[in-house]
Design an enzyme around this catalytic site. Structure first.
Site, PDB file in Angstrom:
ATOM      1  N   ASP A  40      15.993   4.900   3.230  1.00  0.00           N
ATOM      2  CA  ASP A  40      15.760   3.457   3.325  1.00  0.00           C
ATOM      3  C   ASP A  40      16.351   2.680   2.146  1.00  0.00           C
ATOM      4  O   ASP A  40      16.461   1.450   2.212  1.00  0.00           O
ATOM      5  CB  ASP A  40      14.256   3.157   3.394  1.00  0.00           C
ATOM      6  CG  ASP A  40      13.630   3.634   4.689  1.00  0.00           C
ATOM      7  OD1 ASP A  40      14.385   3.875   5.651  1.00  0.00           O
ATOM      8  OD2 ASP A  40      12.402   3.771   4.743  1.00  0.00           O
TER       9      ASP A  40
ATOM     10  N   GLY B  13       7.998   0.431   0.382  1.00  0.00           N
ATOM     11  CA  GLY B  13       7.736  -0.042  -0.968  1.00  0.00           C
ATOM     12  C   GLY B  13       8.455   0.762  -2.033  1.00  0.00           C
ATOM     13  O   GLY B  13       9.103   0.208  -2.918  1.00  0.00           O
TER      14      GLY B  13
ATOM     15  N   PRO C 243       0.818  -1.213   0.000  1.00  0.00           N
ATOM     16  CA  PRO C 243       0.000   0.000   0.000  1.00  0.00           C
ATOM     17  C   PRO C 243       0.851   1.263   0.000  1.00  0.00           C
ATOM     18  O   PRO C 243       1.946   1.293   0.574  1.00  0.00           O
ATOM     19  CB  PRO C 243      -0.795  -0.112   1.302  1.00  0.00           C
ATOM     20  CG  PRO C 243       0.088  -0.937   2.196  1.00  0.00           C
ATOM     21  CD  PRO C 243       0.754  -1.923   1.301  1.00  0.00           C
TER      22      PRO C 243
ATOM     23  N   SER D 234      11.100   2.745  -1.691  1.00  0.00           N
ATOM     24  CA  SER D 234      12.551   2.594  -1.542  1.00  0.00           C
ATOM     25  C   SER D 234      13.023   1.235  -2.037  1.00  0.00           C
ATOM     26  O   SER D 234      14.069   1.121  -2.676  1.00  0.00           O
ATOM     27  CB  SER D 234      12.941   2.767  -0.070  1.00  0.00           C
ATOM     28  OG  SER D 234      12.669   4.077   0.379  1.00  0.00           O
ATOM     29  N   SER D 235      12.235   0.195  -1.730  1.00  0.00           N
ATOM     30  CA  SER D 235      12.569  -1.145  -2.200  1.00  0.00           C
ATOM     31  C   SER D 235      12.551  -1.199  -3.725  1.00  0.00           C
ATOM     32  O   SER D 235      13.439  -1.799  -4.349  1.00  0.00           O
ATOM     33  CB  SER D 235      11.579  -2.156  -1.623  1.00  0.00           C
ATOM     34  OG  SER D 235      11.822  -3.449  -2.143  1.00  0.00           O
TER      35      SER D 235
ATOM     36  N   GLY E 285       2.235   3.218   3.482  1.00  0.00           N
ATOM     37  CA  GLY E 285       2.070   2.187   4.498  1.00  0.00           C
ATOM     38  C   GLY E 285       3.246   2.043   5.443  1.00  0.00           C
ATOM     39  O   GLY E 285       3.172   1.298   6.418  1.00  0.00           O
ATOM     40  N   GLY E 286       4.366   2.722   5.156  1.00  0.00           N
ATOM     41  CA  GLY E 286       5.536   2.616   6.014  1.00  0.00           C
ATOM     42  C   GLY E 286       6.311   1.332   5.841  1.00  0.00           C
ATOM     43  O   GLY E 286       7.117   0.962   6.693  1.00  0.00           O
ATOM     44  N   LEU E 287       6.075   0.635   4.726  1.00  0.00           N
ATOM     45  CA  LEU E 287       6.728  -0.654   4.486  1.00  0.00           C
ATOM     46  C   LEU E 287       7.946  -0.538   3.571  1.00  0.00           C
ATOM     47  O   LEU E 287       8.574  -1.538   3.236  1.00  0.00           O
ATOM     48  CB  LEU E 287       5.720  -1.635   3.872  1.00  0.00           C
ATOM     49  CG  LEU E 287       4.587  -2.048   4.812  1.00  0.00           C
ATOM     50  CD1 LEU E 287       3.412  -2.612   4.026  1.00  0.00           C
ATOM     51  CD2 LEU E 287       5.078  -3.068   5.825  1.00  0.00           C
TER      52      LEU E 287
END
Length: 265
Positions: free
Chosen positions: A110, A75, A68, A77-78, A71-73
């Site tokens: 990140d 995403g 999402p 940056s990955s 969402g702070g996950l």
């Protein structure tokens, strides 16, 4: 402490006949030229030109969003880190992992972690990384239904910056005890819970099943569980207002693992 999970966006790369970097799919809320993927590839393209005296071929990137937005996950940056790893390989640019990390850092704090590609204890703004053993577990993740913009959290007047620094020795002694429950805290969580009540509600609900916390600057909330069966049992109880899913912890980034195998052939 940063840990990878087995849920992620999926990116598809195709070399072009010209020198353009093109995101071929729409990502709602993310203009093409502001996308970290596009910006990261353009930086690597410029670095390639500096080293080789010419531009490499362009790349088309198709993005399948799974995580999402807001969402702070990590995403975005990955995705940027994946783009750097993929293009470095496709172009045979020859940058080391450390060089890619330095290239990506100005775009996002990140990004270096995802290029580092394994469970890490992070210091500085997130770029000083040390590999550590993390818990081998499953996570239940709730999406509270709101997107939390990172600037809103970091600019909040009630965000304290006086937390006692956590040393890697503190983390190591805790993980050696066999559990991550109770280790550390997220200083951003109380701010996000105040500004975005659905985050607070998600934390409260998931706390019935363990040490529920917000991830990053929010909005997603997670809880570690001991097995996939335990994750499924929690998911069966989740209220319909939440999107919820399970994820397995990973010790190494799948793409990093693949590229290591390729380099050994």
């Amino acid at each position: 402490m940063f840990q990878l999970i087995d849920r992620a966006d999926r990116l598809h790369f195709d070399l072009r006949d010209d020198e353009r970097i093109v995101r071929t799919t729409d990502v709602p809320g993310v203009p093409h030229d502001q996308d970290l993927i596009v910006r990261a590839l353009r930086l690597l393209q410029a670095e390639y030109a500096r080293r080789h005296g010419r531009l490499p071929p362009g790349i088309d990137v198709a993005v399948e969003k799974v995580l999402p937005m807001g969402g702070g996950l990590g995403g975005g940056s990955s995705d940027a880190a994946t783009a750097l790893m993929a293009a470095n390989h496709l172009w045979q640019a020859g940058l080391t992992r450390e060089e890619l990390m330095a290239l990506g850092l100005p775009l996002g704090a990140d990004i270096p972690f995802f290029l580092f590609g394994e469970t890490a204890f992070a210091e500085g703004v997130g770029e000083a990384l040390q590999a550590v053993d993390g818990p081998d577990c499953w996570y239940v993740v709730l999406e509270p239904g709101v997107a939390v913009p990172t600037p809103a959290i970091f600019s909040a007047a009630d965000l304290t910056r006086d937390a006692k620094p956590v040393r890697i020795a503190d983390f190591s002694s805790h993980i050696n005890s066999g559990s991550m429950v109770g280790f550390g805290k997220n200083d951003l969580q109380n701010v996000a819970m105040r500004l975005f009540p659905p985050v607070a509600e998600a934390v409260e609900w998931l706390s019935s099943y363990g040490d529920a916390r917000m991830t990053g600057s929010g909005a997603c909330v997670f809880c570690a569980v001991s097995s996939e069966d335990a994750a499924d049992q929690v998911l069966a109880q989740v209220p319909q207002k939440y999107a919820a899913w399970k994820a397995k912890s990973l010790k190494i980034h799948p793409l990093k693992k693949s590229l290591l195998q390729i380099s050994e052939l």
